[in-house]
Design an enzyme around this catalytic site. Structure first.
Site, mmCIF file in Angstrom:
data_model
loop_
_atom_site.group_PDB
_atom_site.id
_atom_site.type_symbol
_atom_site.label_atom_id
_atom_site.label_comp_id
_atom_site.label_asym_id
_atom_site.label_seq_id
_atom_site.Cartn_x
_atom_site.Cartn_y
_atom_site.Cartn_z
ATOM 1 N N ASP A 30 50.074 3.483 12.126
ATOM 2 C CA ASP A 30 50.350 4.889 12.421
ATOM 3 C C ASP A 30 50.099 5.796 11.213
ATOM 4 O O ASP A 30 50.270 5.373 10.071
ATOM 5 C CB ASP A 30 51.813 5.016 12.875
ATOM 6 C CG ASP A 30 52.081 6.353 13.531
ATOM 7 O OD1 ASP A 30 51.122 7.039 13.939
ATOM 8 O OD2 ASP A 30 53.272 6.717 13.638
ATOM 9 N N ASN A 78 47.657 6.272 24.846
ATOM 10 C CA ASN A 78 46.664 6.941 23.993
ATOM 11 C C ASN A 78 45.489 7.556 24.764
ATOM 12 O O ASN A 78 44.733 8.361 24.209
ATOM 13 C CB ASN A 78 46.123 5.986 22.912
ATOM 14 C CG ASN A 78 47.100 5.714 21.790
ATOM 15 O OD1 ASN A 78 47.046 4.675 21.137
ATOM 16 N ND2 ASN A 78 48.015 6.646 21.547
HETATM 17 C C1 FPP Z 1 47.904 6.010 15.277
HETATM 18 O O1 FPP Z 1 47.793 7.068 14.343
HETATM 19 C C2 FPP Z 1 46.622 5.274 15.338
HETATM 20 C C3 FPP Z 1 45.913 5.059 16.478
HETATM 21 C C4 FPP Z 1 46.336 5.526 17.801
HETATM 22 C C5 FPP Z 1 44.580 4.375 16.431
HETATM 23 C C6 FPP Z 1 44.500 3.163 15.556
HETATM 24 C C7 FPP Z 1 43.083 2.749 15.475
HETATM 25 C C8 FPP Z 1 42.440 2.334 14.356
HETATM 26 C C9 FPP Z 1 43.130 2.104 13.053
HETATM 27 C C10 FPP Z 1 40.961 2.100 14.351
HETATM 28 C C11 FPP Z 1 40.431 0.958 15.134
HETATM 29 C C12 FPP Z 1 41.131 -0.336 14.994
HETATM 30 C C13 FPP Z 1 40.591 -1.527 14.606
HETATM 31 C C14 FPP Z 1 41.432 -2.751 14.795
HETATM 32 C C15 FPP Z 1 39.254 -1.681 14.001
HETATM 33 P P1 FPP Z 1 47.933 8.579 14.860
HETATM 34 O O2 FPP Z 1 46.589 9.062 15.258
HETATM 35 O O3 FPP Z 1 48.963 8.643 15.932
HETATM 36 O O4 FPP Z 1 48.429 9.308 13.559
HETATM 37 P P2 FPP Z 1 49.379 10.593 13.495
HETATM 38 O O5 FPP Z 1 50.721 10.149 14.018
HETATM 39 O O6 FPP Z 1 49.406 10.902 12.042
HETATM 40 O O7 FPP Z 1 48.735 11.663 14.327
#
Ligand code: FPP
Length: 250
Positions: A30, A78
């Site tokens: 996150d 998501n």
């Molecule tokens: C949450 O941060 C993250 C996600 C919903 C996506 C995670 C995906 C990756 C790290 C990339 C692909 C994965 C792999 C395994 C190659 P957020 O966007 O909710 O952050 P925020 O809370 O700061 O908005």
């Protein structure tokens, strides 16, 4: 007795006993969006940085000797994000899985996916199937990627599958145990996570491994996922090693 791994960062010395590592570490990746926003960059740049962090941490987990690493890459919720952001996360996954296929024979990392993969693009679905198939005989570190995953959704699916088995005479509700029900989940055969790490300062599980986290130790840090380093993982492991796990006993 224990072999101590010493790593020094500027502020503190982190000591981890490599003989008392958790078998299974799970991570909620996150903070990508906030990381990007602080830099005046689009959210997808945060996810790209987060994917790099995942590569570093997955490699390090294998080097340390962790048996299982599970990461939350995309939740059932998501899909509500802007189309462009969803596309970029799926693109990063495709890129990573292509690389994983190229490196598989060398790395011998076993890959598995937790989640309902049916809404994924045919290309991504094919990559998931290929990586699972190629690596199924590997016995080193297993990386589980939670993709279109939700803890409640997983439990409801398990309940439905169990009910179907009961109706077909293959199962008996009077004999169901918690351990047997675990076999109806995506994580069948995988031990429950010993340690769940959530970066970015949020203090909740957000529908992650709800069944499996019953006795997991939880570790929260304010560090945003793209800034999560090997050192941060060592800190989490050191913290874990100071916990007393009693599973409801004394
Ligand atoms: C949450 O941060 C993250 C996600 C919903 C996506 C995670 C995906 C990756 C790290 C990339 C692909 C994965 C792999 C395994 C190659 P957020 O966007 O909710 O952050 P925020 O809370 O700061 O908005």
């Amino acid at each position: 007795m224990g072999l101590w791994k010493r790593r020094t960062d500027r502020r503190q010395r982190v000591q981890v006993d490599l003989e008392r590592l958790p078998r299974h570490v799970a991570i909620i990746m996150d903070g990508n969006g906030r990381w990007a926003k602080r830099r005046g960059m689009p959210r997808k740049a945060g996810h790209a940085a987060g994917a790099e962090t995942f590569r570093t941490i997955a490699t390090f987990a294998k080097e340390l000797g962790l048996e299982y690493l599970t990461v939350y890459a995309f939740s059932t919720e998501n899909w509500k994000r802007p189309e462009d952001e969803v596309r970029s996360i799926m693109g990063l996954l495709e890129k990573y899985l292509h690389e994983a296929i190229d490196r598989m024979a060398r790395d011998r990392v076993k890959m598995a996916f937790f989640g309902d993969l049916s809404p994924l693009s045919p290309e991504l679905l094919d990559l998931c199937r290929q990586t699972q198939e190629i690596s199924k005989g590997y016995d080193g570190c297993q990386v589980n990627i939670c993709l279109n995953y939700g803890g409640r959704d997983e439990i409801v699916r398990g309940v439905k599958a169990f009910a179907r088995d009961c109706m077909a005479g293959r199962a008996d509700p009077n004999h169901l145990t918690a351990a047997a029900f675990g076999n109806y989940l995506y994580s069948a055969g995988v031990p429950d996570p010993d340690l769940i790490i959530r970066p970015s300062g949020e203090l909740r599980l957000s529908n992650f491994l709800l069944w499996q986290s019953a006795y997991s130790e939880l570790y929260f840090t304010d560090v945003l996922w793209p800034d999560f380093t090997k050192e941060e993982l060592l800190k989490a492991l050191a913290d874990y090693q100071h916990r007393s796990r009693r599973y409801g006993g004394v």
